[in-house]
Design a protein around this motif. Sequence first.
Motif, PDB file in Angstrom:
ATOM      1  N   UNK A  55       0.849  -1.208   0.000  1.00  0.00           N
ATOM      2  CA  UNK A  55       0.000   0.000   0.000  1.00  0.00           C
ATOM      3  C   UNK A  55       0.884   1.257   0.000  1.00  0.00           C
ATOM      4  N   UNK A  56       1.940   1.264   0.838  1.00  0.00           N
ATOM      5  CA  UNK A  56       2.855   2.433   0.912  1.00  0.00           C
ATOM      6  C   UNK A  56       3.464   2.709  -0.447  1.00  0.00           C
ATOM      7  N   UNK A  57       3.936   1.619  -1.075  1.00  0.00           N
ATOM      8  CA  UNK A  57       4.616   1.752  -2.367  1.00  0.00           C
ATOM      9  C   UNK A  57       3.648   2.329  -3.403  1.00  0.00           C
ATOM     10  N   UNK A  58       2.436   1.804  -3.430  1.00  0.00           N
ATOM     11  CA  UNK A  58       1.447   2.271  -4.418  1.00  0.00           C
ATOM     12  C   UNK A  58       1.144   3.753  -4.203  1.00  0.00           C
ATOM     13  N   UNK A  59       1.019   4.134  -2.937  1.00  0.00           N
ATOM     14  CA  UNK A  59       0.719   5.553  -2.636  1.00  0.00           C
ATOM     15  C   UNK A  59       1.855   6.446  -3.121  1.00  0.00           C
ATOM     16  N   UNK A  60       3.112   6.056  -2.777  1.00  0.00           N
ATOM     17  CA  UNK A  60       4.269   6.876  -3.140  1.00  0.00           C
ATOM     18  C   UNK A  60       4.432   6.961  -4.662  1.00  0.00           C
ATOM     19  N   UNK A  61       4.110   5.871  -5.355  1.00  0.00           N
ATOM     20  CA  UNK A  61       4.308   5.851  -6.817  1.00  0.00           C
ATOM     21  C   UNK A  61       3.049   6.309  -7.568  1.00  0.00           C
ATOM     22  N   UNK A  62       1.992   6.628  -6.821  1.00  0.00           N
ATOM     23  CA  UNK A  62       0.743   7.071  -7.468  1.00  0.00           C
ATOM     24  C   UNK A  62       0.079   5.977  -8.280  1.00  0.00           C
ATOM     25  N   UNK A  63       0.177   4.727  -7.796  1.00  0.00           N
ATOM     26  CA  UNK A  63      -0.394   3.605  -8.547  1.00  0.00           C
ATOM     27  C   UNK A  63      -1.774   3.214  -8.006  1.00  0.00           C
ATOM     28  N   UNK A  64      -2.666   2.892  -8.900  1.00  0.00           N
ATOM     29  CA  UNK A  64      -3.958   2.333  -8.526  1.00  0.00           C
ATOM     30  C   UNK A  64      -3.720   0.913  -7.972  1.00  0.00           C
ATOM     31  N   UNK A  65      -4.615   0.452  -7.090  1.00  0.00           N
ATOM     32  CA  UNK A  65      -4.416  -0.850  -6.429  1.00  0.00           C
ATOM     33  C   UNK A  65      -5.550  -1.820  -6.779  1.00  0.00           C
ATOM     34  N   UNK A  66      -5.193  -3.084  -7.018  1.00  0.00           N
ATOM     35  CA  UNK A  66      -6.185  -4.179  -7.108  1.00  0.00           C
ATOM     36  C   UNK A  66      -5.760  -5.257  -6.111  1.00  0.00           C
ATOM     37  N   UNK A  67      -6.728  -6.066  -5.670  1.00  0.00           N
ATOM     38  CA  UNK A  67      -6.430  -7.130  -4.703  1.00  0.00           C
ATOM     39  C   UNK A  67      -6.820  -8.465  -5.325  1.00  0.00           C
ATOM     40  N   UNK A  68      -5.881  -9.421  -5.234  1.00  0.00           N
ATOM     41  CA  UNK A  68      -6.146 -10.734  -5.817  1.00  0.00           C
ATOM     42  C   UNK A  68      -6.216 -11.808  -4.739  1.00  0.00           C
ATOM     43  N   UNK A  69      -7.346 -12.530  -4.709  1.00  0.00           N
ATOM     44  CA  UNK A  69      -7.449 -13.708  -3.854  1.00  0.00           C
ATOM     45  C   UNK A  69      -7.265 -14.923  -4.756  1.00  0.00           C
ATOM     46  N   UNK A  70      -8.405 -15.557  -5.133  1.00  0.00           N
ATOM     47  CA  UNK A  70      -8.344 -16.708  -6.050  1.00  0.00           C
ATOM     48  C   UNK A  70      -8.434 -16.308  -7.520  1.00  0.00           C
ATOM     49  N   UNK A  71      -8.647 -15.023  -7.808  1.00  0.00           N
ATOM     50  CA  UNK A  71      -8.697 -14.549  -9.197  1.00  0.00           C
ATOM     51  C   UNK A  71      -9.958 -14.947  -9.942  1.00  0.00           C
ATOM     52  N   UNK A  72     -11.030 -15.303  -9.222  1.00  0.00           N
ATOM     53  CA  UNK A  72     -12.230 -15.826  -9.879  1.00  0.00           C
ATOM     54  C   UNK A  72     -13.273 -14.777 -10.203  1.00  0.00           C
ATOM     55  N   UNK A  73     -13.195 -13.609  -9.600  1.00  0.00           N
ATOM     56  CA  UNK A  73     -14.295 -12.668  -9.790  1.00  0.00           C
ATOM     57  C   UNK A  73     -14.499 -12.383 -11.269  1.00  0.00           C
ATOM     58  N   UNK A  74     -15.726 -12.600 -11.790  1.00  0.00           N
ATOM     59  CA  UNK A  74     -15.929 -12.472 -13.245  1.00  0.00           C
ATOM     60  C   UNK A  74     -15.668 -11.065 -13.760  1.00  0.00           C
ATOM     61  N   UNK A  75     -15.729 -10.067 -12.876  1.00  0.00           N
ATOM     62  CA  UNK A  75     -15.442  -8.690 -13.301  1.00  0.00           C
ATOM     63  C   UNK A  75     -13.942  -8.484 -13.538  1.00  0.00           C
ATOM     64  N   UNK A  76     -13.121  -9.414 -13.107  1.00  0.00           N
ATOM     65  CA  UNK A  76     -11.673  -9.264 -13.273  1.00  0.00           C
ATOM     66  C   UNK A  76     -11.097  -8.195 -12.363  1.00  0.00           C
ATOM     67  N   UNK A  77     -11.734  -7.980 -11.208  1.00  0.00           N
ATOM     68  CA  UNK A  77     -11.280  -6.931 -10.306  1.00  0.00           C
ATOM     69  C   UNK A  77      -9.878  -7.183  -9.754  1.00  0.00           C
ATOM     70  N   UNK A  78      -9.375  -8.402  -9.890  1.00  0.00           N
ATOM     71  CA  UNK A  78      -8.087  -8.736  -9.271  1.00  0.00           C
ATOM     72  C   UNK A  78      -6.886  -8.301 -10.114  1.00  0.00           C
ATOM     73  N   UNK A  79      -7.133  -7.723 -11.278  1.00  0.00           N
ATOM     74  CA  UNK A  79      -5.989  -7.350 -12.126  1.00  0.00           C
ATOM     75  C   UNK A  79      -6.333  -6.040 -12.840  1.00  0.00           C
ATOM     76  N   UNK A  80      -5.319  -5.199 -13.069  1.00  0.00           N
ATOM     77  CA  UNK A  80      -5.581  -3.877 -13.646  1.00  0.00           C
ATOM     78  C   UNK A  80      -4.420  -3.471 -14.545  1.00  0.00           C
ATOM     79  N   UNK A  81      -4.673  -2.539 -15.437  1.00  0.00           N
ATOM     80  CA  UNK A  81      -3.600  -2.021 -16.287  1.00  0.00           C
ATOM     81  C   UNK A  81      -2.801  -0.983 -15.510  1.00  0.00           C
ATOM     82  N   UNK A  82      -1.489  -1.090 -15.548  1.00  0.00           N
ATOM     83  CA  UNK A  82      -0.551  -0.053 -15.072  1.00  0.00           C
ATOM     84  C   UNK A  82      -0.561   0.194 -13.566  1.00  0.00           C
ATOM     85  N   UNK A  83      -1.247  -0.620 -12.810  1.00  0.00           N
ATOM     86  CA  UNK A  83      -1.298  -0.395 -11.370  1.00  0.00           C
ATOM     87  C   UNK A  83      -0.572  -1.488 -10.599  1.00  0.00           C
TER      88      UNK A  83
END
Length: 446
Positions: A55-83
């Motif tokens: 979280x610290x690193x993402x804040x300092x680098x201005x990166x958007x964050x996604x969280x991955x558990x099992x990667x099953x969510x059909x919306x694909x919320x666990x992966x993002x471009x450039x974050x």
Amino acid sequence: MLESLPELRESLAGAVIGPDDAEYDAARVCFNALVDRRPAVIARCVRADDVAAAFDFARAAGLEVAVRGGGHNPAGHCVLDDGLVIDLSLLRAVEVDADARVARAGGGATWLDFDTATQAHGLVTPGGVIGSTGVGGLTLGGGIGHLTGQHGLTCDNLIGGELVTPDGSVVKVETDEDLLWALRGGGGNFGVATRLDFRLHPLDGLVGGKLTYRGADVREALQRFREVVARSPRQLSCQAGLSLDDALTPTLWIAPCYTGSRADPDELRMLRAAPGLVEDGIGPRSYFEQQNLFDSGYGVDRNYWKGHFVRELPDELIDELLARLGALGRPPGGILIESLHGAPKDVDGSTAVVGFRRAAFNVSAMATWVDERFDDEHIQWARDTAAAIEPWSFSGGGYVNYMQADEPIERVRAGFGADAFERLQALKRRYDPENVLHRNQNIPPT
Ligand SMILES: Cc1cc2nc3c(=O)[nH]c(=O)nc-3n(C[C@H](O)[C@H](O)[C@H](O)COP(=O)(O)OP(=O)(O)OC[C@H]3O[C@@H](n4cnc5c(N)ncnc54)[C@H](O)[C@@H]3O)c2cc1C
């Protein structure tokens, strides 16, 4: 930003994967092949400090964050471009205290990890029906499966855990009743769960498997399913699914899971006696065998899901579903009908935010296909099918665990109800006021 990756590598006990690493492509795949995104960095965390450092690193680098558990969510919320992806796939240990009947699961544990650990002691909690689904994502959105009738929703069995909030604080969930209420259905909005604790129940064996019906009689077989779940004892969970075979003939499967003591319960006999039965796969099974009934490739099919919790399953709705099944002119995927009878109705509703326990069924159009040229048609089929179900909708809301990323906030709010949504927003202001965790079925702080 990439220049500072060595710094992140230094501060993490887990692993850091960037676009130049050999594992990068495998690490960014998620269940839904419709989703193809390229994160700037994937932080594989193995403890709460790692999550705080990410979280610290993402804040300092201005990166958007996604969280991955099992990667099953059909919306694909666990992966993002450039974050930055906070990937929990190394945090999978499940500890069991058999005497206390409690399991403590790492935030990235899958149901296969969980069932393997708990079944070694003859214990279970009601989980998802596919082994590679994440315990974290499924529980935080509710959780419907083979033991729902017996023991309620998965989130009803969540009793505590550890959460890392975006400011790096570590929160013990069990000491904050409001937070526990929110985690029972409110999704990954409040922090990253590094540990989730569950109540366990004894289970030695069961009668389960699948019944398959084909042809014009599936209408009557689905009516029989409706009758059976309406009179069902707590010891019988039962789900159903409609699809078309390659010859475009309607097919229905029904998957009962009976854990009572009767050798041949009436309800199973009623299901077997329904017309159109072409395959009877019901018999005594271990819980593992039941959990292996449905198989699913990972990152293979394209998926778009949309549905409604419904108040009832009248003949008119059954006819709509059968009409929609044939509307595309080729097999569209399927329509899943999950019954919510039994234990979900016994639970004091004030203990969990989940807003659908009083509904009768969760009916979901699950478009699945492989060829990207058919994207628009299959997506439209799922949307039109959900629209056809809507007149019977329980609240207008859908199941957050099955929602795509394009669902309007009104559907998320309707799923919880306006008052519960406001209470969730107040908690969001407390735990994630900047809405760092917004790649989910989002509860904005204001
Ligand atoms: C093949 C398949 C089978 C399924 N079967 C069932 C089923 O039987 N019953 C059912 O109810 N649902 C089922 N689902 C739906 C599933 O519950 C949701 O899609 C759920 O979000 C998946 O969780 P995940 O951790 O695997 O997903 P991910 O895509 O990794 O995570 C989804 C979101 O959950 C949150 N999240 C995950 N882990 C954590 C954590 N530790 N801390 C904080 N937030 C977290 C994040 O917001 C993340 O973006 C199934 C889905 C698929 C694709």
